[in-house]
Design an enzyme around this catalytic site. Structure first.
Site, short mmCIF file in Angstrom:
data_model
loop_
_atom_site.label_atom_id
_atom_site.label_comp_id
_atom_site.label_asym_id
_atom_site.label_seq_id
_atom_site.Cartn_x
_atom_site.Cartn_y
_atom_site.Cartn_z
N GLN A 190 -4.80 -1.87 9.58
CA GLN A 190 -4.52 -3.14 8.90
C GLN A 190 -5.03 -4.30 9.76
O GLN A 190 -4.62 -4.44 10.91
CB GLN A 190 -3.01 -3.27 8.63
CG GLN A 190 -2.63 -4.49 7.84
CD GLN A 190 -3.19 -4.49 6.41
OE1 GLN A 190 -3.20 -3.47 5.73
NE2 GLN A 190 -3.70 -5.62 5.97
N LYS A 236 0.84 -1.20 0.00
CA LYS A 236 0.00 0.00 0.00
C LYS A 236 0.88 1.25 0.00
O LYS A 236 0.59 2.22 -0.70
CB LYS A 236 -0.92 -0.01 1.23
CG LYS A 236 -2.05 -1.01 1.11
CD LYS A 236 -2.81 -1.23 2.41
CE LYS A 236 -3.81 -2.37 2.23
NZ LYS A 236 -4.50 -2.76 3.45
N ASP A 282 -11.33 2.59 4.00
CA ASP A 282 -11.64 1.16 3.82
C ASP A 282 -13.15 0.93 3.73
O ASP A 282 -13.59 -0.20 3.51
CB ASP A 282 -11.07 0.35 5.00
CG ASP A 282 -9.83 -0.44 4.60
OD1 ASP A 282 -9.56 -0.55 3.38
OD2 ASP A 282 -9.15 -0.96 5.49
#
Ligand code: NAD
Length: 296
Positions: free
Chosen positions: A101, A57, A124
Site C-alpha cells: 500500500q 480491499k 498492482d
C-alpha cells in the site's frame, strides 16, 4: 430537483456485477485447486487514508471469497525486513497476489520494493516486467485503475479506434499505463501533464477525456466538446466551510455533465472499479498458477 443520472458511467454498479462473477469463479475453482485465492496486503505506518483503502480491499476480498493476509508494520520498519517479508510471500503457495500500500514513509524506497515482488504475484501491475509487457502489448497483470477504466469504456461500448483521447496526468500508476492501453485500443492519444501548454485547446478536440491529476475543478465545461466521454480519476477531499468535507474529482461535474455523452461520478465511478480489478488480477493469477488442476 433529482439529479440526472442518464449519462453516468456507473462504476459502482459494474464493480458489483464483476465481483459477483468473480465470486462464482472462485466457488468453481476452489474445490479442484484445493484452496481459495490469497492476497497479501502490506501496509506500513498509520496513514488514515491508507488504512481506509486497505480495509476496503480486505472487505472486497471477503465478498468474493479471496483469503487476505494483512501485514501491518510500524512506520520505522527497515527496508530489509520488508524485503524478507516479500520474499517469504513470493514463496508462499497460498498467496497469489502481493501489494504494497502506497505511499510509504520517506526512508523506504517504494520502487526498489516493487522490484522484489514476483511479477506473477504483482497484482498492482507495477513491476517493470508487467509494465514492459504492457508497452509491448503482451498479456500480463495490468495496473488496476487503468484496467478498470478500460473495462468501463468497453462495457459502455465507447468507440475507441481513431478517436482522440486525452489523458491528463502522466503518473506511472494511472496516466502512463492508461495512455498505453488506449493506444493499444487504436485511439489517437495525447498525454498532457503539468508542463503542457494550452491544455484547453487540446481537450476541446478530444472525444475522450481522462483526468488523473488530483486538482479539483481542473476540467471545466469550456474545455469539453459536446458529447465527449469524461472519465474523472481524481480523488480530492474538499471542505465545505461548515466543518464538513466531501470527495470530488478533477472535473467540475455540475457544469460538465450536461455536455458529456458519458461521465463518471466521484465517488462511485473509477474508484470501485480499481478495487475490483485488484480482485480480478488476484483471481487471474490464482487460475493461471493452477491451470493443470482444473483443465483451464
Ligand atoms: P500524481 O500526483 O502521481 O500525478 C499527477 C499528474 O498530474 C502528474 O503527472 C502531473 O504532471 C500532472 N499535473 C499536475 N498539475 C497539472 C496541471 N495543472 N495540468 C495538467 N497536468 C497536471 O497522481 P496520481 O497517482 O496519478 O493520481 C492522480 C489523481 O487520481 C489523484 O487525485 C489520486 O488520488 C487519484 N487516483 C484515483 C484512483 C482511483 O481509483 N479513483 C487511483 C489512483 C489515483
Amino acid at each position: 430537483m433529482a439529479a440526472d443520472s442518464s449519462n453516468l458511467l456507473d462504476g459502482k454498479g459494474l464493480a458489483q456485477q464483476i465481483q459477483l462473477e468473480l465470486k462464482r469463479q472462485v466457488q468453481d475453482l476452489k474445490t479442484p485447486i484445493g484452496r481459495p485465492p490469497g492476497l497479501a496486503v502490506l501496509m506500513v505506518g498509520d496513514n488514515p487514508a491508507s488504512a481506509a483503502y486497505v480495509r476496503n480491499k480486505e472487505r472486497a476480498c471477503e465478498r468474493v471469497g479471496i483469503a487476505s493476509f494483512g501485514h501491518h508494520f510500524p512506520a520505522d520498519i527497515s527496508f530489509d525486513e520488508l524485503q524478507q517479508t516479500i520474499h517469504a510471500l513470493n514463496a508462499n503457495p497460498e498467496v497469489d497476489g502481493i501489494l504494497v500500500q502506497l505511499p510509504l514513509p520517506s526512508h523506504l524506497d517504494a520502487t526498489a520494493l516493487l522490484y522484489e515482488i514476483h511479477p506473477d504475484k504483482d497484482v498492482d501491475g507495477l513491476h517493470p516486467l508487467n509494465l514492459g509487457r504492457l508497452v509491448r502489448g503482451e498479456s500480463g497483470l495490468r495496473s488496476c485503475t487503468p484496467a478498470g477504466i478500460m473495462r468501463m469504456l468497453a462495457t459502455y461500448n465507447v468507440d475507441l479506434p481513431g478517436k482522440h483521447a486525452i489523458v491528463i496526468g502522466r503518473s506511472i500508476l494511472v496516466g502512463k499505463p492508461i495512455a498505453l492501453m488506449l493506444l493499444a485500443a487504436n485511439a489517437t492519444v495525447t498525454l498532457a501533464h503539468s508542463h503542457t501548454q494550452s491544455l484547453a485547446t487540446l481537450t476541446q478536440t478530444a472525444d475522450i477525456i481522462i483526468a488523473a491529476v488530483g486538482r479539483p475543478g481542473l476540467i471545466t465545461a469550456e474545455m469539453v466538446q459536446s458529447q465527449a466521454v469524461v472519465i474523472d480519476v481524481g480523488i480530492n477531499r474538499q471542505e465545505d466551510g461548515a466543518g464538513k468535507s466531501r470527495l470530488v474529482g478533477d472535473v467540475d461535474f455540475a457544469s460538465v455533465q450536461p455536455i458529456a455523452s458519458l461521465i463518471t461520478p466521484v465517488p462511485g465511478g473509477v474508484g470501485p472499479m480499481t478495487v475490483t480489478m485488484l480482485l480480478e488480477n488476484t483471481v487471474w493469477s490464482y487460475s493461471q498458477r493452477h491451470k493443470a488442476s482444473y483443465n483451464g
